[in-house]
Design a protein around this motif. Structure first.
Motif, PDB file in Angstrom:
ATOM      1  N   GLY A 165      -8.362 -20.037 -31.396  1.00 31.18           N
ATOM      2  CA  GLY A 165      -7.299 -19.147 -30.939  1.00 31.18           C
ATOM      3  C   GLY A 165      -7.253 -17.847 -31.727  1.00 31.18           C
ATOM      4  N   GLU A 166      -7.428 -17.950 -33.037  1.00 29.81           N
ATOM      5  CA  GLU A 166      -7.427 -16.751 -33.881  1.00 29.81           C
ATOM      6  C   GLU A 166      -8.606 -15.850 -33.540  1.00 29.81           C
ATOM      7  OE1 GLU A 166      -7.365 -18.451 -37.787  1.00 29.81           O
ATOM      8  OE2 GLU A 166      -5.205 -18.826 -37.716  1.00 29.81           O
ATOM      9  N   HIS A 167      -9.755 -16.459 -33.328  1.00 34.89           N
ATOM     10  CA  HIS A 167     -10.938 -15.667 -32.981  1.00 34.89           C
ATOM     11  C   HIS A 167     -10.765 -14.989 -31.619  1.00 34.89           C
ATOM     12  CE1 HIS A 167     -15.047 -14.326 -33.071  1.00 34.89           C
ATOM     13  NE2 HIS A 167     -15.201 -14.813 -31.848  1.00 34.89           N
ATOM     14  N   LEU A 168     -10.207 -15.718 -30.656  1.00 33.60           N
ATOM     15  CA  LEU A 168      -9.968 -15.124 -29.338  1.00 33.60           C
ATOM     16  C   LEU A 168      -9.003 -13.952 -29.435  1.00 33.60           C
ATOM     17  CD1 LEU A 168      -9.703 -18.333 -27.133  1.00 33.60           C
ATOM     18  CD2 LEU A 168     -11.502 -16.590 -27.035  1.00 33.60           C
ATOM     19  N   ALA A 169      -7.975 -14.080 -30.254  1.00 32.61           N
ATOM     20  CA  ALA A 169      -7.017 -12.988 -30.428  1.00 32.61           C
ATOM     21  C   ALA A 169      -7.696 -11.782 -31.086  1.00 32.61           C
ATOM     22  CB  ALA A 169      -5.822 -13.451 -31.256  1.00 32.61           C
ATOM     23  N   GLN A 170      -8.513 -12.012 -32.093  1.00 33.71           N
ATOM     24  CA  GLN A 170      -9.243 -10.921 -32.746  1.00 33.71           C
ATOM     25  C   GLN A 170     -10.186 -10.239 -31.750  1.00 33.71           C
ATOM     26  OE1 GLN A 170      -9.116  -9.576 -35.818  1.00 33.71           O
ATOM     27  NE2 GLN A 170      -7.542 -10.935 -36.590  1.00 33.71           N
ATOM     28  N   HIS A 171     -10.849 -11.046 -30.940  1.00 36.61           N
ATOM     29  CA  HIS A 171     -11.774 -10.520 -29.933  1.00 36.61           C
ATOM     30  C   HIS A 171     -11.011  -9.654 -28.917  1.00 36.61           C
ATOM     31  CE1 HIS A 171     -15.510 -10.558 -27.630  1.00 36.61           C
ATOM     32  NE2 HIS A 171     -14.785 -10.796 -26.554  1.00 36.61           N
ATOM     33  N   ALA A 172      -9.866 -10.156 -28.447  1.00 36.07           N
ATOM     34  CA  ALA A 172      -9.059  -9.397 -27.491  1.00 36.07           C
ATOM     35  C   ALA A 172      -8.585  -8.090 -28.114  1.00 36.07           C
ATOM     36  CB  ALA A 172      -7.863 -10.234 -27.030  1.00 36.07           C
ATOM     37  N   ALA A 173      -8.147  -8.144 -29.366  1.00 33.28           N
ATOM     38  CA  ALA A 173      -7.683  -6.941 -30.054  1.00 33.28           C
ATOM     39  C   ALA A 173      -8.805  -5.913 -30.166  1.00 33.28           C
ATOM     40  CB  ALA A 173      -7.141  -7.295 -31.432  1.00 33.28           C
ATOM     41  N   ALA A 174      -9.989  -6.371 -30.495  1.00 33.95           N
ATOM     42  CA  ALA A 174     -11.128  -5.455 -30.615  1.00 33.95           C
ATOM     43  C   ALA A 174     -11.447  -4.807 -29.270  1.00 33.95           C
ATOM     44  CB  ALA A 174     -12.345  -6.205 -31.151  1.00 33.95           C
ATOM     45  N   ARG A 175     -11.391  -5.590 -28.209  1.00 35.40           N
ATOM     46  CA  ARG A 175     -11.683  -5.045 -26.872  1.00 35.40           C
ATOM     47  C   ARG A 175     -10.636  -4.043 -26.420  1.00 35.40           C
ATOM     48  NH1 ARG A 175     -15.408  -8.335 -23.150  1.00 35.40           N
ATOM     49  NH2 ARG A 175     -14.762  -6.581 -21.896  1.00 35.40           N
ATOM     50  N   LEU A 176      -9.415  -4.197 -26.916  1.00 38.08           N
ATOM     51  CA  LEU A 176      -8.345  -3.256 -26.573  1.00 38.08           C
ATOM     52  C   LEU A 176      -8.292  -2.062 -27.523  1.00 38.08           C
ATOM     53  CD1 LEU A 176      -5.450  -5.698 -25.662  1.00 38.08           C
ATOM     54  CD2 LEU A 176      -6.676  -4.168 -24.107  1.00 38.08           C
TER      55      LEU A 176
END
Length: 93
Positions: free
Chosen positions: A45-56
């Protein structure tokens, strides 16, 4: 020879191999080690959130906790309401 990617995570293989590994670990420890499973699930979950933040294009820091990052994502309209609940469940895990 590397282990076969389970169908649950195959769709992530071309986008983010780390998600595949974290998901496979969470699934592997589902019955074997409940505590380890929770840790792996939360890491995913933390990695997915970091990934989403980077994409945004959100600036993040290692000091950002999961709740802070989730709030910042929500302020930007991501994740949508459909997947917001699972993110909160992962935080509590």
């Amino acid at each position: 020879m590397p282990p076969a990617i389970p169908p649950n995570f195959a769709f992530l293989a071309h986008q983010d191999p780390r998600c595949v590994v974290l998901g496979m670990h969470a699934e592997r420890y589902f019955a074997e080690g409940p505590n380890t499973r929770l840790v792996k699930r939360r890491q995913l979950g933390e990695h997915l959130a970091q990934h989403a933040a980077a994409r945004l294009g959100l600036d993040t820091s290692p000091e950002d906790n999961q709740a802070t990052l989730s709030n910042r994502l929500r302020e930007r309209g991501a994740p949508g309401a459909t997947i917001r609940q699972p993110f909160h469940e992962l935080q509590g895990a």
